[in-house]
Design an enzyme around this catalytic site. Structure first.
Site, PDB file in Angstrom:
ATOM      1  N   LYS A 162      -3.293  -8.584  -6.728  1.00 54.93           N
ATOM      2  CA  LYS A 162      -3.668  -9.627  -7.697  1.00 54.93           C
ATOM      3  C   LYS A 162      -4.909 -10.331  -7.210  1.00 54.93           C
ATOM      4  O   LYS A 162      -5.131 -10.459  -6.001  1.00 54.93           O
ATOM      5  CB  LYS A 162      -2.538 -10.651  -7.824  1.00 54.93           C
ATOM      6  CG  LYS A 162      -2.590 -11.438  -9.115  1.00 54.93           C
ATOM      7  CD  LYS A 162      -2.046 -10.609 -10.244  1.00 54.93           C
ATOM      8  CE  LYS A 162      -1.876 -11.356 -11.527  1.00 54.93           C
ATOM      9  NZ  LYS A 162      -0.966 -10.616 -12.427  1.00 54.93           N
ATOM     10  N   SER A 220      -2.415  -0.060 -18.747  1.00 55.02           N
ATOM     11  CA  SER A 220      -3.528   0.040 -17.792  1.00 55.02           C
ATOM     12  C   SER A 220      -3.479   1.385 -17.072  1.00 55.02           C
ATOM     13  O   SER A 220      -4.510   2.018 -16.805  1.00 55.02           O
ATOM     14  CB  SER A 220      -3.438  -1.068 -16.738  1.00 55.02           C
ATOM     15  OG  SER A 220      -4.052  -2.234 -17.193  1.00 55.02           O
ATOM     16  N   LYS A 223      -2.672  -2.342  -7.915  1.00 54.70           N
ATOM     17  CA  LYS A 223      -3.055  -2.683  -9.284  1.00 54.70           C
ATOM     18  C   LYS A 223      -2.608  -4.085  -9.611  1.00 54.70           C
ATOM     19  O   LYS A 223      -1.511  -4.506  -9.235  1.00 54.70           O
ATOM     20  CB  LYS A 223      -2.324  -1.673 -10.210  1.00 54.70           C
ATOM     21  CG  LYS A 223      -2.728  -1.722 -11.648  1.00 54.70           C
ATOM     22  CD  LYS A 223      -3.944  -0.863 -11.926  1.00 54.70           C
ATOM     23  CE  LYS A 223      -4.507  -1.116 -13.306  1.00 54.70           C
ATOM     24  NZ  LYS A 223      -5.264  -2.384 -13.411  1.00 54.70           N
ATOM     25  N   HIS A 235       0.823  -1.213   0.000  1.00 59.02           N
ATOM     26  CA  HIS A 235       0.000   0.000   0.000  1.00 59.02           C
ATOM     27  C   HIS A 235       0.856   1.262   0.000  1.00 59.02           C
ATOM     28  O   HIS A 235       0.372   2.323   0.359  1.00 59.02           O
ATOM     29  CB  HIS A 235      -0.904   0.018   1.246  1.00 59.02           C
ATOM     30  CG  HIS A 235      -1.972  -1.047   1.199  1.00 59.02           C
ATOM     31  ND1 HIS A 235      -2.389  -1.727   2.302  1.00 59.02           N
ATOM     32  CD2 HIS A 235      -2.689  -1.541   0.177  1.00 59.02           C
ATOM     33  CE1 HIS A 235      -3.343  -2.598   1.975  1.00 59.02           C
ATOM     34  NE2 HIS A 235      -3.528  -2.508   0.676  1.00 59.02           N
ATOM     35  N   HIS A 236       2.135   1.144  -0.390  1.00 55.04           N
ATOM     36  CA  HIS A 236       2.982   2.349  -0.323  1.00 55.04           C
ATOM     37  C   HIS A 236       2.497   3.408  -1.309  1.00 55.04           C
ATOM     38  O   HIS A 236       2.786   4.580  -1.162  1.00 55.04           O
ATOM     39  CB  HIS A 236       4.451   2.018  -0.581  1.00 55.04           C
ATOM     40  CG  HIS A 236       4.751   1.648  -1.999  1.00 55.04           C
ATOM     41  ND1 HIS A 236       4.334   0.451  -2.549  1.00 55.04           N
ATOM     42  CD2 HIS A 236       5.399   2.307  -2.985  1.00 55.04           C
ATOM     43  CE1 HIS A 236       4.719   0.411  -3.808  1.00 55.04           C
ATOM     44  NE2 HIS A 236       5.379   1.518  -4.097  1.00 55.04           N
ATOM     45  N   LYS A 249       6.913  -4.690 -10.338  1.00 58.25           N
ATOM     46  CA  LYS A 249       6.710  -4.347 -11.752  1.00 58.25           C
ATOM     47  C   LYS A 249       6.357  -2.870 -11.901  1.00 58.25           C
ATOM     48  O   LYS A 249       6.953  -2.146 -12.687  1.00 58.25           O
ATOM     49  CB  LYS A 249       5.534  -5.214 -12.257  1.00 58.25           C
ATOM     50  CG  LYS A 249       5.462  -5.396 -13.731  1.00 58.25           C
ATOM     51  CD  LYS A 249       4.247  -6.236 -14.120  1.00 58.25           C
ATOM     52  CE  LYS A 249       4.348  -7.693 -13.720  1.00 58.25           C
ATOM     53  NZ  LYS A 249       3.313  -8.535 -14.365  1.00 58.25           N
TER      54      LYS A 249
HETATM   55  N1  GLU Z   1      -2.273  -9.018 -15.457  1.00 53.06           N
HETATM   56  C1  GLU Z   1      -1.296  -8.136 -16.005  1.00 53.06           C
HETATM   57  C2  GLU Z   1       0.029  -8.315 -15.297  1.00 53.06           C
HETATM   58  O1  GLU Z   1       0.309  -9.342 -14.724  1.00 53.06           O
HETATM   59  C3  GLU Z   1      -1.778  -6.710 -16.079  1.00 53.06           C
HETATM   60  C4  GLU Z   1      -2.098  -6.046 -14.788  1.00 53.06           C
HETATM   61  C5  GLU Z   1      -2.752  -4.679 -14.938  1.00 53.06           C
HETATM   62  O2  GLU Z   1      -2.905  -4.192 -16.042  1.00 53.06           O
HETATM   63  O3  GLU Z   1      -3.114  -4.124 -13.885  1.00 53.06           O
HETATM   64  O4  GLU Z   1       0.898  -7.481 -15.365  1.00 53.06           O
END
Ligand code: GLU
Length: 473
Positions: free
Chosen positions: A105, A364, A69, A63-64, A93
């Site tokens: 996730k 995204s 996402k 939550h930083h 990422k």
């Molecule tokens: N599921 C994709 C990933 O593993 C996209 C995640 C996204 O767009 O939030 O990077």
């Protein structure tokens, strides 16, 4: 003994990289752990009126930065360890590609190919309601997206459910930013579908363009003429293969669930894709050599291997047989930590998942920005730019007393459309991140790999962000 915890592997990489940072131990622990793990179950009424209990998760790793996402996976293999690992990878990422989000996730333990469309709709909508109930979704809280087994259709159902049931946001204008990867007609963004595959291509092309690194690997610089094997013809693998082919790479091998094909002279990606669509299988394609056990194709001769299916595909049992000198991780976690050690000893260049497949979340981010600003990229300036470029061309023609051809003129004056801007933003993001990771790697001889360097870059940024929050003064 090979660990079979995916989250354990991610933590192992983290610990290795953390040694190269100065952050206090407590802060490193805070970054590494999953902040919230929500496991829930709900009933599904099947079309024949039988019931099933469905297992589902949403994990918010860090939550930083908010929102967190990450995609939602529908697969019969989903388990808590997997969702935790994938959520953690999302945090790292986002950090390496400078997307200002934490990582999350979702997972639903179902085989999406076994259910009818309206059953899948019930599963997806109920999943969304459960997230809404616990405040695990929202434009500034947690923004899901597609992943393995889901796509724009599921995202549309979730957006609709969110707008219907989330009483605090009903009618509020930012609701569509609660999820990305939506259909264009529902305020999705052009280029999102291809984004992960296109990003994989940019990552590989950038690696191939660094002459020094290619020399170390015994390869010529440039993607042109390099032979490539791609595992997975889903959204990521198919687009990665297509863009690599367009960029001059030769696709010599393709792998799917039913098996794999290999032809050293090169395969036509679009033709193979169509063949699989028509016949239901990759096999029996022209004169290509075929393998009923697709994973054997991973071990065939090639310069570049792109595992773009699922995790644990390269393990200690097959790592030593991999011929490729460059591996671009289209999937998350396709190489186990033990396999990575074997591959690094053999001098392979591994473009780690958290960088190589970050194109999806990058676009995204653009979609989320579009939804919050309520205007498509390029809408305000496209025509003005064309007008102003046109004036510029007129002045030059006047001064030089020569004329451009209509084609040349069109090329010069054209203003950028939304998808032009998205693709250009993605390309810039991937190139910038590549060099940031590479410089970190090359500036410290103790950093053993591209992956460790990517983790170092991520940990530095996340750590700094926590420090700025004043949590660890
Ligand atoms: N599921 C994709 C990933 O593993 C996209 C995640 C996204 O767009 O939030 O990077």
């Amino acid at each position: 003994m090979e660990t079979n915890s995916f989250f354990g592997d991610v933590c192992k990489y983290f610990d290795k990289a953390a040694l190269h940072t100065d952050h206090p131990k407590g802060l490193l622990e805070q970054i590494k752990m999953c902040n919230s793990v929500y496991h829930f179950k709900f009933p599904l009424r099947l079309d024949d009126d039988k019931y099933e209990v469905i297992d589902a998760w949403r994990v918010e790793h860090s939550h930083h930065m908010l929102p967190v996402k990450g995609g939602i996976r529908f697969s019969s293999m989903v388990c808590e360890d997997e969702v935790m690992a994938l959520a953690a990878l999302m945090t790292y990422k986002c950090a390496v590609v400078n997307v200002p989000f934490g990582g999350g996730k979702g997972g639903v333990k179902v085989d999406p190919w076994k259910y009818k469309t309206n059953e899948l709709e019930r599963i997806t909508r109920r999943y969304a309601v459960e997230l809404i109930k616990k405040n695990f979704i929202g434009p500034g809280i947690d923004v899901p997206a597609p992943d393995y087994g889901t796509g724009p259709r599921e995202m549309a159902w979730i957006a609709d459910t969110y707008m219907t049931f989330n009483s605090t946001n009903t009618g509020q204008s930012d609701s569509l930013a609660c999820i990305t990867g939506k259909p264009i007609s529902q305020q999705g963004i052009g280029g999102r579908k291809e984004a992960t595959g296109r990003g994989v291509f940019f990552a590989i092309r950038e690696a191939c363009n660094v002459a020094d690194d290619m020399k170390t690997l015994g390869l010529k610089p440039g993607l042109d003429g390099k032979t490539v094997i791609v595992q997975g013809l889903g959204n990521v693998g198919y687009h990665a293969a297509k863009f690599i082919e367009e960029g001059g790479g030769i696709i010599v091998g393709l792998i799917e669930r039913e098996g794999g094909i290999y032809d050293p002279k090169g395969l036509d990606v679009e033709e193979v894709f169509k063949h699989r669509k028509d016949t239901g299988s990759l096999l029996n394609y022209k004169n290509a050599k075929e393998f009923k056990n697709g994973s054997e194709v991973l071990e065939q001769e090639c310069d570049i291997l792109v595992p773009a299916a699922l995790e644990n595909q390269i393990h200690k049992g097959n790592a030593a047989n991999i011929k490729a000198k460059i591996i671009g991780e289209g999937a998350n976690g396709p190489i186990t930590a033990e396999a990575e050690e074997i591959l690094l000893k053999k001098g392979k260049l591994i473009l780690a998942d958290m960088y190589a497949n970050a194109g999806g979340v990058t676009v995204s981010y653009f979609e989320w920005l579009k939804n919050l600003s309520h205007v498509a990229f390029g809408r305000m300036e496209k025509r003005y730019d064309e007008f102003s470029h046109g004036n510029f061309v007129d002045v030059i023609e006047d001064l030089t007393k020569s004329k451009l051809t209509p084609q040349q003129k069109n090329m010069v004056i054209k203003g950028a459309s939304e998808v032009d801007l998205v693709n250009s933003g993605l390309e810039d993001t991937m190139i910038t991140a590549y060099h940031q990771i590479r410089e970190t790697w090359k500036s410290n001889p103790k950093i053993d790999s591209f992956r460790t360097a990517a983790f170092v870059v991520a940990i530095e940024k996340i750590g700094e962000s926590y420090m700025n929050l004043g949590i660890f003064p």
